[in-house]
Design a protein around this motif. Structure first.
Motif, mmCIF file in Angstrom:
data_model
loop_
_atom_site.group_PDB
_atom_site.id
_atom_site.type_symbol
_atom_site.label_atom_id
_atom_site.label_comp_id
_atom_site.label_asym_id
_atom_site.label_seq_id
_atom_site.Cartn_x
_atom_site.Cartn_y
_atom_site.Cartn_z
ATOM 1 N N ILE A 120 0.851 -1.198 0.000
ATOM 2 C CA ILE A 120 0.000 0.000 0.000
ATOM 3 C C ILE A 120 0.886 1.247 0.000
ATOM 4 C CG2 ILE A 120 -1.822 1.260 1.204
ATOM 5 C CD1 ILE A 120 -2.618 -1.323 2.597
ATOM 6 N N CYS A 121 0.579 2.169 -0.900
ATOM 7 C CA CYS A 121 1.296 3.452 -0.884
ATOM 8 C C CYS A 121 0.382 4.541 -1.445
ATOM 9 C CB CYS A 121 2.611 3.362 -1.646
ATOM 10 S SG CYS A 121 2.415 3.011 -3.380
ATOM 11 N N ASN A 122 0.922 5.693 -1.673
ATOM 12 C CA ASN A 122 0.148 6.827 -2.187
ATOM 13 C C ASN A 122 0.858 7.464 -3.369
ATOM 14 O OD1 ASN A 122 -2.179 7.324 -0.271
ATOM 15 N ND2 ASN A 122 -0.490 7.252 1.204
ATOM 16 N N VAL A 123 0.107 8.252 -4.137
ATOM 17 C CA VAL A 123 0.728 9.005 -5.234
ATOM 18 C C VAL A 123 1.742 9.981 -4.634
ATOM 19 C CG1 VAL A 123 0.348 10.610 -7.133
ATOM 20 C CG2 VAL A 123 -1.360 8.833 -6.666
ATOM 21 N N LEU A 124 1.326 10.746 -3.622
ATOM 22 C CA LEU A 124 2.269 11.646 -2.932
ATOM 23 C C LEU A 124 2.769 10.978 -1.660
ATOM 24 C CD1 LEU A 124 0.758 15.266 -3.002
ATOM 25 C CD2 LEU A 124 2.169 14.113 -4.705
ATOM 26 N N LYS A 125 4.025 11.199 -1.358
ATOM 27 C CA LYS A 125 4.621 10.581 -0.166
ATOM 28 C C LYS A 125 4.572 11.508 1.050
ATOM 29 C CE LYS A 125 5.862 7.205 -2.889
ATOM 30 N NZ LYS A 125 4.704 6.428 -3.369
ATOM 31 N N CYS A 126 4.171 12.762 0.841
ATOM 32 C CA CYS A 126 4.107 13.709 1.961
ATOM 33 C C CYS A 126 2.710 14.321 2.019
ATOM 34 C CB CYS A 126 5.138 14.815 1.797
ATOM 35 S SG CYS A 126 6.829 14.179 1.728
ATOM 36 N N ARG A 127 2.288 14.693 3.220
ATOM 37 C CA ARG A 127 0.925 15.185 3.417
ATOM 38 C C ARG A 127 0.751 16.612 2.900
ATOM 39 N NH1 ARG A 127 -1.966 17.358 8.838
ATOM 40 N NH2 ARG A 127 -4.097 17.310 8.026
ATOM 41 N N PRO A 128 -0.242 16.837 2.057
ATOM 42 C CA PRO A 128 -0.550 18.229 1.694
ATOM 43 C C PRO A 128 -1.259 18.909 2.863
ATOM 44 C CG PRO A 128 -1.427 16.662 0.071
ATOM 45 C CD PRO A 128 -1.040 15.884 1.294
ATOM 46 N N PRO A 129 -0.989 20.206 3.112
ATOM 47 C CA PRO A 129 -1.605 20.888 4.249
ATOM 48 C C PRO A 129 -3.126 20.817 4.181
ATOM 49 C CG PRO A 129 -0.353 22.421 2.854
ATOM 50 C CD PRO A 129 -0.124 21.056 2.308
ATOM 51 N N GLU A 130 -3.749 20.579 5.322
ATOM 52 C CA GLU A 130 -5.222 20.484 5.433
ATOM 53 C C GLU A 130 -5.791 19.432 4.485
ATOM 54 O OE1 GLU A 130 -6.380 22.410 7.825
ATOM 55 O OE2 GLU A 130 -4.437 23.416 7.990
ATOM 56 N N ASN A 131 -4.980 18.474 4.106
ATOM 57 C CA ASN A 131 -5.416 17.393 3.187
ATOM 58 C C ASN A 131 -5.972 17.916 1.859
ATOM 59 O OD1 ASN A 131 -4.737 15.748 5.296
ATOM 60 N ND2 ASN A 131 -6.842 15.358 5.923
ATOM 61 N N ARG A 132 -5.456 19.043 1.399
ATOM 62 C CA ARG A 132 -5.942 19.549 0.106
ATOM 63 C C ARG A 132 -5.497 18.604 -1.010
ATOM 64 N NH1 ARG A 132 -1.431 20.607 -2.199
ATOM 65 N NH2 ARG A 132 0.179 21.972 -1.356
ATOM 66 N N ASP A 133 -6.126 18.780 -2.206
ATOM 67 C CA ASP A 133 -5.765 17.943 -3.348
ATOM 68 C C ASP A 133 -4.297 18.176 -3.727
ATOM 69 O OD1 ASP A 133 -8.364 17.112 -3.406
ATOM 70 O OD2 ASP A 133 -8.899 18.151 -5.267
ATOM 71 N N PRO A 134 -3.637 17.127 -4.215
ATOM 72 C CA PRO A 134 -2.243 17.317 -4.678
ATOM 73 C C PRO A 134 -2.159 18.324 -5.819
ATOM 74 C CG PRO A 134 -2.797 14.966 -4.547
ATOM 75 C CD PRO A 134 -4.070 15.727 -4.318
ATOM 76 N N LYS A 135 -1.078 19.117 -5.849
ATOM 77 C CA LYS A 135 -0.859 20.060 -6.961
ATOM 78 C C LYS A 135 -0.056 19.359 -8.060
ATOM 79 C CE LYS A 135 -0.622 24.286 -4.207
ATOM 80 N NZ LYS A 135 0.290 25.286 -3.655
ATOM 81 N N LYS A 136 -0.202 19.884 -9.283
ATOM 82 C CA LYS A 136 0.467 19.261 -10.428
ATOM 83 C C LYS A 136 1.982 19.158 -10.203
ATOM 84 C CE LYS A 136 1.170 19.378 -15.390
ATOM 85 N NZ LYS A 136 2.571 19.075 -15.250
ATOM 86 N N GLU A 137 2.565 20.249 -9.679
ATOM 87 C CA GLU A 137 4.031 20.217 -9.527
ATOM 88 C C GLU A 137 4.454 19.184 -8.464
ATOM 89 O OE1 GLU A 137 2.113 22.940 -9.320
ATOM 90 O OE2 GLU A 137 2.652 24.251 -7.647
ATOM 91 N N GLU A 138 3.590 18.958 -7.468
ATOM 92 C CA GLU A 138 3.909 17.937 -6.454
ATOM 93 C C GLU A 138 3.849 16.544 -7.091
ATOM 94 O OE1 GLU A 138 1.901 20.753 -2.993
ATOM 95 O OE2 GLU A 138 0.779 19.028 -3.739
ATOM 96 N N ILE A 139 2.810 16.335 -7.910
ATOM 97 C CA ILE A 139 2.669 15.038 -8.589
ATOM 98 C C ILE A 139 3.849 14.806 -9.528
ATOM 99 C CG2 ILE A 139 1.272 13.751 -10.269
ATOM 100 C CD1 ILE A 139 -1.168 15.295 -9.050
ATOM 101 N N ASP A 140 4.224 15.858 -10.269
ATOM 102 C CA ASP A 140 5.331 15.712 -11.227
ATOM 103 C C ASP A 140 6.625 15.285 -10.534
ATOM 104 O OD1 ASP A 140 3.685 16.375 -13.272
ATOM 105 O OD2 ASP A 140 4.412 18.436 -13.497
ATOM 106 N N GLU A 141 6.850 15.801 -9.330
ATOM 107 C CA GLU A 141 8.076 15.435 -8.614
ATOM 108 C C GLU A 141 7.978 14.052 -7.981
ATOM 109 O OE1 GLU A 141 10.695 16.912 -8.990
ATOM 110 O OE2 GLU A 141 10.351 19.048 -9.270
ATOM 111 N N CYS A 142 6.780 13.691 -7.512
ATOM 112 C CA CYS A 142 6.629 12.470 -6.702
ATOM 113 C C CYS A 142 6.307 11.224 -7.526
ATOM 114 C CB CYS A 142 5.520 12.697 -5.680
ATOM 115 S SG CYS A 142 5.885 12.042 -4.051
ATOM 116 N N GLU A 143 5.655 11.383 -8.660
ATOM 117 C CA GLU A 143 5.195 10.201 -9.409
ATOM 118 C C GLU A 143 6.350 9.288 -9.853
ATOM 119 O OE1 GLU A 143 2.616 11.099 -12.695
ATOM 120 O OE2 GLU A 143 1.972 9.010 -12.883
#
Ligand code: URA
Length: 222
Positions: A120-143
């Protein structure tokens, strides 16, 4: 050198220093896990150690813990959520809150558990503040980390939990309804999309549909 190439070489440098590794496998070339032996029982923890101090996006400075993911390194089933929430950030483990407990029950119903044939894992490895949706630049770095994990685990089936994980991995703007019940592909692996367990906690009426999806998951794995 264009931006994509620069990013690729920066990632290589982060992972392997100034050594250049060339592989005949296209996928491995783009997302290098090449120096980690595919049959090393510790391959995932070796990879985790390489990336756990990541600061490629702003979330790195906000996290309490990097949530790499956990489970069976030889899993045939890879479950992918959206991003760590508060409990996950505190513990460093994915899906440990109420939604995680429900996920455990769903896995039990198909004779599996998070340490038995499941990772089990996630697309992002770090928590976005207030559980907001991931941003494109975060996905681009983490994917790319996720793609490396897939390369090391080699699952038979990937299950994306919820609309955000589904649309992010498939690169489409679709509703959950449009993505469910269809066998998709993600980096040459079969992928299906189902409800996020947190959504099932909010809308128990959807549990019937989720159970249908889990029966399909079981069928695809058998
Ligand atoms: N929701 C997610 O998508 N992932 C977690 O790890 C926890 C909650």
């Amino acid at each position: 050198m264009d931006g994509d190439k620069k990013k690729y070489f920066r990632q290589l440098e982060d992972l392997y220093g100034d050594e250049i590794f060339l592989s005949l496998n296209n996928n491995a070339e783009k997302f290098p896990t090449g120096l980690i032996k595919k049959d090393d029982p510790n391959r995932l923890s070796i990879f985790k150690d390489k990336i756990k101090n990541c600061l490629k996006c702003d979330l790195g400075n906000l996290r309490k813990n990097f949530v790499f993911g956990s489970g069976d390194p030889n899993a045939s089933l890879l479950i992918i959520g959206e991003a760590p929430g508060e409990q996950e950030d505190l513990s460093g483990e994915p899906f440990v809150g109420r939604a995680g407990k429900l996920l455990d029950k769903m896995l039990l119903a198909i004779n599996r558990s998070r340490n038995n044939d499941v990772f089990i894992c996630n697309v992002l490895k770090c928590r976005p503040p207030e559980n907001r949706d991931p941003k494109k630049e975060e996905i681009d770095e983490c994917e790319p980390y996720l793609i490396n994990q897939i390369d090391l685990i080699q699952p038979k089936l990937i299950v994306a939990l919820g609309r955000i994980a589904g649309k992010t991995l498939l690169g489409v703007e679709k509703s959950l309804k449009e993505m469910r019940g269809v066998l998709h592909k993600y980096h040459s692996r079969s992928l299906i999309v189902t409800y996020h367990p947190a959504a099932l906690l909010r809308n128990p009426n959807w549990k019937h549909g989720a159970w249908e999806d889990f029966k399909l998951i079981q069928k695809l794995l058998d």
